[in-house]
Design an enzyme around this catalytic site. Structure first.
Site, PDB file in Angstrom:
ATOM      1  N   ARG A 185       0.827  -1.211   0.000  1.00  0.00           N
ATOM      2  CA  ARG A 185       0.000   0.000   0.000  1.00  0.00           C
ATOM      3  C   ARG A 185       0.861   1.262   0.000  1.00  0.00           C
ATOM      4  NH1 ARG A 185      -3.923  -2.699  -2.115  1.00  0.00           N
ATOM      5  NH2 ARG A 185      -4.553  -4.466  -0.867  1.00  0.00           N
ATOM      6  N   ASN A 187       2.612  -7.679   7.613  1.00  0.00           N
ATOM      7  CA  ASN A 187       2.623  -8.978   6.938  1.00  0.00           C
ATOM      8  C   ASN A 187       4.082  -9.382   6.784  1.00  0.00           C
ATOM      9  OD1 ASN A 187      -0.224  -9.326   6.508  1.00  0.00           O
ATOM     10  ND2 ASN A 187      -0.084  -7.751   4.924  1.00  0.00           N
ATOM     11  N   GLU A 190      -6.149 -12.389   8.091  1.00  0.00           N
ATOM     12  CA  GLU A 190      -5.879 -12.442   6.657  1.00  0.00           C
ATOM     13  C   GLU A 190      -4.795 -13.471   6.333  1.00  0.00           C
ATOM     14  OE1 GLU A 190      -7.272  -8.077   5.173  1.00  0.00           O
ATOM     15  OE2 GLU A 190      -5.158  -8.262   5.666  1.00  0.00           O
ATOM     16  N   ARG A 231      -2.231  -6.496  17.003  1.00  0.00           N
ATOM     17  CA  ARG A 231      -3.274  -5.894  16.148  1.00  0.00           C
ATOM     18  C   ARG A 231      -4.608  -6.633  16.259  1.00  0.00           C
ATOM     19  NH1 ARG A 231      -2.745  -5.450  10.700  1.00  0.00           N
ATOM     20  NH2 ARG A 231      -3.106  -3.253  10.341  1.00  0.00           N
ATOM     21  N   ASP A 264     -12.034  -1.151   7.489  1.00  0.00           N
ATOM     22  CA  ASP A 264     -10.629  -1.072   7.079  1.00  0.00           C
ATOM     23  C   ASP A 264     -10.305   0.258   6.421  1.00  0.00           C
ATOM     24  OD1 ASP A 264      -8.005  -1.602   6.535  1.00  0.00           O
ATOM     25  OD2 ASP A 264      -8.395  -2.978   4.884  1.00  0.00           O
ATOM     26  N   GLU A 269      -4.584   4.545   1.183  1.00  0.00           N
ATOM     27  CA  GLU A 269      -5.018   3.357   0.447  1.00  0.00           C
ATOM     28  C   GLU A 269      -6.402   3.524  -0.179  1.00  0.00           C
ATOM     29  OE1 GLU A 269      -4.909  -0.218   2.764  1.00  0.00           O
ATOM     30  OE2 GLU A 269      -5.833  -1.433   1.200  1.00  0.00           O
ATOM     31  N   TRP A 301     -14.728 -11.002   1.064  1.00  0.00           N
ATOM     32  CA  TRP A 301     -14.092 -10.070   1.998  1.00  0.00           C
ATOM     33  C   TRP A 301     -15.032  -9.414   3.004  1.00  0.00           C
ATOM     34  CZ3 TRP A 301      -8.974 -10.296   2.355  1.00  0.00           C
ATOM     35  CH2 TRP A 301      -8.276 -10.838   1.273  1.00  0.00           C
TER      36      TRP A 301
END
Lengths: 684, 684
Positions: A165, A207, A291, A324, A370, A398, A546
């Site tokens: 992002r 991630n 995720e 998180r 989000d 984003e 999603w």
């Protein structure tokens, strides 16, 4: 020579007003500092002050440095003596500072007094802001201490050099699995962050992929230690995002079960290893069971088990675990209208209140979905009285224009910070929760996902710098207004002379509402191209896994999240807010489609129907961007051509983007509803 | 050991019927061949025959080879003498062949007689098909000559090893900018192609990127020459896709203007250079002025100028230019409903009829859009009496299930080949245009975009091999039925014993209609995820620049391409077809939304409304796939586990895909129209 874009708000441009330079020469010609010589931050404070003075005025001050409490006197040291003596009687918080200056004396002085070297550094940057905006320097009496203990940045940088992002080039930290220690950009980034009070940074993506998992090994720890030093010099503590499955992925163990003794020992050893190399290491940022990332769920454990195990490993060293809460089912069935992604964080974490160690902080995104343009505040925030929390914002745009469209996010963040959760009666605002006032959290604060990359001007769009600046300023003092922040940034970044700063400020302050006006309507969110998240695609996420739907049909649109007929999400709020959101009559217009499924003919508080609101805002949004394009052209000769052209080009992109959104959204809803625009404008 | 998937239809499995092996031993034990020793194809023919006999029967025949006309006698040579003498009186076309065998004699023989070594090779593969299906070998009297002169394959392979629109692994030709000459796969691919009569191949993607532009330079020509040899041995002529801007991109010239003498000379020199190394080089395949590729438009020239310049450069050597007609505006404004991508090829090329050199062939996709599941035949095909044309099909299943879903495309191609353009009265079928019968083209034929990659079984889905097989067979003889081809392939590829081949044949023959039933309805096309082109996304291309729209609103759907109220596309057809498509009453159901915008309540010839047709076909499509899943399970013990599992897994994927299509399409149209399913089935 640094470009103007690269300098950002730490401008190095000489004042045009040479008379003023002569006026301040007696003051700025002498710098007398006392600092603890063992604190590198003190040296940075002095260096910034000296370089700042020289940049603005050409004056090279005489500098004296002694050992002592964090203090700096600019100008007539002896005249400042009484002020210094008075200040020495106070005990400031570590990061606090005071700035006092003389009142029209012939021998002017300014005293900067810090609760520590960090406080002094912040005082210096404050003083440089005054110089940068050519503010009056007499009669200063400033006392500041940050409201939030943790004011943090999260880099979503990967070691291959990409930025998840990221909209402004590649990583300034990594390339091809190397840490770019030789680059002066990292130091310059630390300066930018410190200048707005940021005091912590996680330097890799949440991630954590294969190579980044190895950041906590011998392969990379020496480099990480150097990064920590670079940031430490500016009072910024370094954190790493870690892979929950690291004990397995690094090949040592066959499990990552947090209740397994071997795993616990592995992390304790790992913590020792890290702290031996980086004594002031901040701790771990963890995205687990989210995720498709690994986490404690694999072993039948919950988030408290998972976080506490890491917390125990770090506790001895004073390290923190930032855990998180962006946890939801990303393999949802769109056919199931009872399942609601918005509920997920609260449903997962609320029952665990009180079970987390006191060096764990739950990191909660500002909204339940989000980082959409418009969302309600996450009901989880503040709902765990016995669990440290911090709020996560996304500075990277984003879903808010990707640094091609202007969108000043301070407007959005302010609304979140000022939101009254009513969890302990009126006044239970988000900012008082983040600051640890409402629930007496041991640790709390705000964190922001960085918007910078290796584009020369850091943020791609020059105006996107304002978001990074604003995030830091707001984290320091959430009572600052969006107007104050926008104006301060505009003057520093462009110039306080002429009409540019005023115009830029105006544009910034309009921008969030403009961006909202031509994108997804009334809080329903999404409607963006899957994965990319920039251009319009109304049904892009409608039939996906999603959990991000709008449920538009030929009669109406919106997600019914009420207790009475919907997913029950509203039950997660304290009674006052619950009732407000539950009731179609009371629900604020801007969130009506987030909470309710309504006919297109539903009349909003504004007096317009939903469908007419959609048409009107989308036509207006484009008109407002068109107006920007013209207003910006008027400034052609008042802004350096580098930034003038960059902004002009991006405003052109934004105009195209806004038109595509307008026409697609209007056409989509016209085709679906069959209801014409009351004003007969062109819809396809 | 080659796997069964790798062997494909050139199976090497021994007959199970050992008694039969003994019966044929007298016949297959002797091979007497005469060939021109300078033709490598002759040696390949003999090798294939010998290896084929040995694979099926274990017999190692005695082989005699003499120099002479292309001929092979299996079995009792002396008994065959009278047949050979008779055949020697005939003049066969180069690629034709005759197969004759004895009638129940005690000394059986088979004579294979070719118009050339190529014809003999085709005869051998024909005979091996008879062995492979365990057909009777007595009383054979077969005479074959291909209907289409060019039977070509286009590889969309890139030199980095990727395959554009490839669904079965990477390229077998290239990796990391190297030609994989050491791989036996290329030879085995040539065998597969030759076995179904393919006689030409373009070995690189029509989108010619940086590295591929250099294929016509010293850097790669030696490797290309080796590739040409590999394919030449199997009677396959090699072509290259070229970059129209090559004279500039290779750094030699500052223009690529086809009327520039320097450019003309450059291409003449380039042709000499290529033919010096590859004497039987086929020529150039060119995608120019299409989807952002360079072309003559840049210089104000037209396609005839562009193609003729290359044709002149190749003419001396007998080379051809295959000029693609896939030319349209890929930056269309979706708001403009008069603009019609379907019109583009005809509008661009039709006016140029007669202006092309006779070594240019226009390569025209079967439909006017782009390889959709259902399209009308391109009206350009046959509409240029004085210009060579060939039809392009896509064997790769880009829009037809991507080799995850079964879709036997021969069904679709047959419909195109049998379409009567009526351009010269009834009987002006596409197959008679492709074959050069209708307009006496000097060159013509069919070409297919390859569906193979470096997956062990070539095509990812084992059943997708049937499309490559079927393409070749149909190119050879467009009068073969889909049933004949499917049955032949199934028996060769699985076994002619038991019920597997019958079940596979049935499944293949149903598959095109099944795939169509659960995807975009009634010829409207698209509704796929942008770029990927697999999963459903109804509006994925609706507001894009690609010219691919359905215009669904709350009242109806479809593209009005009529002369009277629409884009006028129907005017491009000959009167009979024009009137049929123009008239809502006469327009075939399966294309009604391609030609007309109709209300959901419009009643089809089938008696159903459009909306009910959508619901019914989408429910049925899933039911039919579910039935396949169960029928396939019944064969578990009758198919080798390798292919059983691969097919079972993919049928599961297809079932999921079909369900998602069903539910998204039905929900989309239910939400949009507000009209319920007459049978009250579950829609979301």
């Amino acid at each position: 020579m640094k470009s103007r874009g690269y300098q950002a708000w730490l401008t190095e441009e000489r004042w045009k007003n040479t008379a003023r330079i002569e006026t301040v020469r007696p003051l700025l010609g002498v710098v007398s500092a006392s600092v603890n010589p063992e604190q590198a931050v003190g040296a940075a404070a002095i260096e910034e002050m000296v370089n700042g003075i020289t940049s603005f005025t050409g004056i090279h001050p005489d500098v004296t440095v002694t050992s002592g409490p964090a203090l700096m006197v600019i100008g007539a040291k002896e005249k400042a003596e009484s002020v210094v003596q008075e200040l020495n009687m106070y005990t400031l918080k570590e990061e606090g500072y005071v700035i006092r200056s003389s009142r029209g004396q012939s021998s002017p002085f300014v005293v900067l007094f810090g609760g520590s070297e960090k406080g002094l550094l912040y005082a210096v940057f404050h003083f440089l802001r005054l110089l940068g905006t050519e503010a009056e320097l007499e009669n200063l009496n400033i006392a500041q201490t940050p409201r939030n203990a943790l004011r943090m940045i999260n880099q979503w940088d990967n070691m291959d050099g990409s930025v998840e992002r990221g909209y402004s080039g590649g990583s300034i930290f990594y390339r091809e699995n190397r840490v770019l220690l030789e680059s002066s950009r990292i130091r310059d980034y630390a300066r930018l962050l410190a200048s707005v009070g940021i005091n912590a940074i996680a330097v890799n993506n949440v991630n954590v992929h294969h190579e980044e998992t190895r950041l906590i090994t011998d392969a990379y720890l020496p480099d990480v230690a150097k990064l920590a030093d670079l940031f430490g010099r500016y009072g910024i503590r370094l954190f790493l995002s870690v892979n929950y499955a690291a004990p397995m992925e690094l090949g040592d163990l066959s499990t990552a079960d947090p209740l397994d003794e071997g795993v616990q020992q592995w992390w304790r050893d790992k913590a020792s290893e890290i702290y031996r190399r980086i004594p002031d290491f901040g701790g771990f940022l963890v995205k687990a069971d989210s995720e498709n990332r690994p986490g404690p769920f694999t072993y039948g454990r919950d988030h408290a088990d998972g976080a506490n195990m890491l917390a125990d490993a770090l506790a001895h060293w004073g390290g923190l675990v930032l855990w998180r809460c962006f946890v939801y089912d990303c393999h949802q069935d769109w056919r199931d209208r009872q399942m609601d992604r918005a509920r997920a964080a609260y449903d997962h974490f609320r029952p665990l209140d009180g079970r987390f160690r006191d060096n764990v902080i739950l990191q909660i995104k500002n909204g339940p979905m989000d980082f959409q343009v418009r969302e309600p505040v996450s009901p989880l925030f503040g709902a765990m009285e016995h669990t440290n929390q911090m709020m996560e914002f996304q500075i990277a745009q984003e879903y808010t224009g990707q640094q091609r469209d202007v969108c000043f996010l301070v407007s959005q963040w302010k609304q979140a910070m000022d939101f009254d959760t009513c969890l302990k009666g009126p006044g239970s605002t988000v900012k008082r929760i983040a600051s640890g006032e409402l629930h007496s959290y041991r640790y709390s604060g705000v964190t922001g996902v960085s918007n910078i990359g290796d584009d020369d001007n850091w943020t791609g769009h020059p105006l996107a710098q304002a978001n990074l600046y604003g995030f830091g300023r707001l984290a320091w003092d959430p009572d600052l207004t969006a107007e104050e922040i926008a104006s301060e940034w505009s003057k520093l970044t462009f110039t306080s002379e002429g009409r540019v700063a005023a115009m830029v400020t105006e544009l910034l302050l309009e921008s969030y509402s403009v961006y909202e006006s031509y994108t997804a309507p009334l809080g329903v969110g999404w409607m963006v191209q899957p994965h990319y998240h920039y251009a319009v695609d109304v049904d892009g996420y409608e039939y996906s896994k999603w959990g991000t739907y709008h449920f538009a049909d030929c009669y109406g649109i919106g997600v019914d999240r009420t207790i009475s007929t919907g997913t029950g999400y509203t039950s997660q709020y304290a009674p006052v807010n619950r009732e407000r959101y539950e009731s179609l009559e009371k629900c604020p217009d801007e969130l009506v489609l987030f909470f309710h499924h309504v006919p297109y003919t539903h009349v909003l508080h504004s007096g317009k129907t939903v469908i007419q609101h959609i048409y009107d805002t989308h036509f207006e949004g484009v008109e407002r961007v068109e107006a920007w394009v013209h207003r910006w052209q008027e400034l052609k000769n008042e802004v350096d051509s580098e930034r003038y052209e960059q902004i002009a080009e991006r405003l052109g992109w934004q105009e195209n983007n806004a038109k595509q959104w307008r026409d697609v959204i209007n056409t989509y809803f016209y085709r679906k509803s069959g209801i014409s625009d009351a004003r007969g404008r062109r819809i396809y």
